[in-house]
Design an enzyme around this catalytic site. Sequence first.
Site, PDB file in Angstrom:
ATOM      1  CE1 TYR A 234      11.001 -25.809   1.597  1.00 44.14           C
ATOM      2  CE2 TYR A 234      10.949 -27.692   3.083  1.00 44.14           C
ATOM      3  CZ  TYR A 234      10.389 -26.523   2.609  1.00 44.14           C
ATOM      4  OH  TYR A 234       9.215 -26.065   3.144  1.00 44.14           O
ATOM      5  CG  HIS A 266       4.010 -27.571  -1.516  1.00 41.17           C
ATOM      6  ND1 HIS A 266       4.265 -26.369  -0.891  1.00 41.17           N
ATOM      7  CD2 HIS A 266       2.800 -27.982  -1.057  1.00 41.17           C
ATOM      8  CE1 HIS A 266       3.269 -26.077  -0.086  1.00 41.17           C
ATOM      9  NE2 HIS A 266       2.372 -27.030  -0.165  1.00 41.17           N
ATOM     10  CG  HIS A 267       7.003 -23.629  -1.877  1.00 43.82           C
ATOM     11  ND1 HIS A 267       6.579 -24.283  -0.746  1.00 43.82           N
ATOM     12  CD2 HIS A 267       8.250 -23.190  -1.580  1.00 43.82           C
ATOM     13  CE1 HIS A 267       7.515 -24.240   0.186  1.00 43.82           C
ATOM     14  NE2 HIS A 267       8.544 -23.578  -0.296  1.00 43.82           N
ATOM     15  CG  HIS A 337       8.236 -27.898  -0.290  1.00 43.08           C
ATOM     16  ND1 HIS A 337       7.121 -27.401   0.348  1.00 43.08           N
ATOM     17  CD2 HIS A 337       8.399 -29.154   0.185  1.00 43.08           C
ATOM     18  CE1 HIS A 337       6.643 -28.316   1.161  1.00 43.08           C
ATOM     19  NE2 HIS A 337       7.402 -29.389   1.087  1.00 43.08           N
ATOM     20  CG  HIS A 416       9.067 -15.802   5.874  1.00 46.41           C
ATOM     21  ND1 HIS A 416       9.098 -17.078   5.356  1.00 46.41           N
ATOM     22  CD2 HIS A 416      10.093 -15.739   6.765  1.00 46.41           C
ATOM     23  CE1 HIS A 416      10.101 -17.754   5.890  1.00 46.41           C
ATOM     24  NE2 HIS A 416      10.722 -16.960   6.750  1.00 46.41           N
TER      25      HIS A 416
END
Length: 585
Positions: A234, A266-267, A337, A416
């Site tokens: 991250y 990834h995000h 990420h 979440h």
Amino acid sequence: LPSMQTSGSKPCPCPSFKLREVASMYFTMIAVFLVILVVALQGSVPRGSDFPYKVPLDPQGLLELSWNVSYPEQAVHFQLLIRDLQFGLLFGMSDRGEFENADLAVLWSDGHNSYFGDAWSDAKGQLHMDSQQDYQLLRARRAPEGLYLLFRRAFSTCDPKDYLIEDGTVHLIYGILEKPVHSLQAINISAIHRGLQRVQLLKPNITIPELPSDMKTMEITAPDVVIPSQETTYWCYMAELPDGFPKHHIVMYEPVITAGNEALVHHMEVFQCAAEFDSFPHYNGPCDSKMKPDRLNYCRHVLAAWAMGAQAFYYPEEAGLAFGGPGSSRYLRLEIHYHNPLVFKGRRDSSGIRLYYTATLRRYDAGIMELGLVYTPVMAIPPGEHAFVLTGYCTDKCTQLALPAAGIRIFASQLHTHLAGRKVVTVLSRDGRERQVVNADGHYSPHFQEIRMLKEVVAVFPGDELITTCTYNTEDRSRVTVGGFGILEEMCVNYVHYYPQTQLELCKSAVDPGYLHRYFNLVNRFNDEEVCTCPQVSIPQQFFSVPWNTFNRDVLKSLYGFAPISMHCNKSSAVRFPVRVTSQP
């Protein structure tokens, strides 16, 4: 090429067991019916615009999946590009990305002929030809870049061996055959190169709103960072808005991915920092580094979020997300990420998010409201649980006080939890009855979180309730999991995006602490091991000392089901609306 076409509008009769047995034998005996000579196939590759959604399946980008969704046909059309075809491919879906009990389309070669068929794997991972062929091969063609396969799959097939394609996250799985195989049953899925990719297959069919003529763009991107040579990173980077940047509306945003890194990013999320601090330190490095300044933890207000497979995000034409101007921080935090399972070294990246914004403010400011459970250890999940359910409430008393008479309109949602979350759903309740699902993900993964536009706007009026339920799995844990901010603690949150913005920023609940204290007293009465309930002992410590036998588990489940709740009905300033805080039914 034998035809495997079936009507998309046919009724869905489920055959009897005996008929299914006969059908299975039939398909086994004439598997040659499924033969395709790949090199001889004709047909043109559909235009890219026919498949608006695209995602790389593997980290090297050798497999690229594109798809479209037909709601009238209740079907998905897949286009799979195989850049380096060897002796075949497995592609399919399963509950959480397992290769056991999976629903698969299989292309395989014995070195002479090639075969395509709908198959399934049992609990041991053994492959079987499906008696009901629901992956319908429509076209295949070789091109300079590789082999294109075009096939169709209905959302629901009435086949108990098939995966039901539904809203929310879908775990796609793939496997590459590097050697010829003589039959489907000869494929050993534990010995092949394989992996998984998470996507939202059923994208909402939303009309793209007209964008303003004075629209400008701003890119919040990583500054040519070297992606660390480890599986998961991250990365955090701090950016600033210009001095004196006035209020604008964000009307759209989209990803900016460095070419060649499509399978590694990834995000991404862009957060705005808290306005109460005049400045924030510059930082460019791993988010979990000890060198990261603590003040960056106050950059938590989401401006934009993207995950692999997502498209551009559009705000409704009557609303925009405000940023800039008085009472708004100039400081932004980009978080990326990187998923690098092949541990590539030396890859440089400048990915990020492009914001589209306008100085011509729209009619409404969009707002973000937190629903679900308060971040508190009073909500806990015992160890060894397969599907433990916790529910958070935004009650009628809170919406009655905080929402305007004309109500609000929810148009997007981001679910979440932390690592134990498996399912999340929010429903709208009115007059004591559930009326509408706001957002649901029955295959939720904490590793795939994105802001999702809803298929239809949800109207919420004063007196309505919003109920958010999360399901957790702690089978791999030996200690109780309590609520909190830590990654091994848990959350249950739905960030709903709505307009017009109100003062209500947080509408959540937790069990009444007094009733939890009674639970610990009850545990002491019925168990040999004493749980200390002294005031100086923290709630997590009390939970850690509970012996998790069947009785203590069942009583805790019942407590969360019937005990009164403590309600948090908060303004953005963290000041609560004047509602009764504790002992609400």
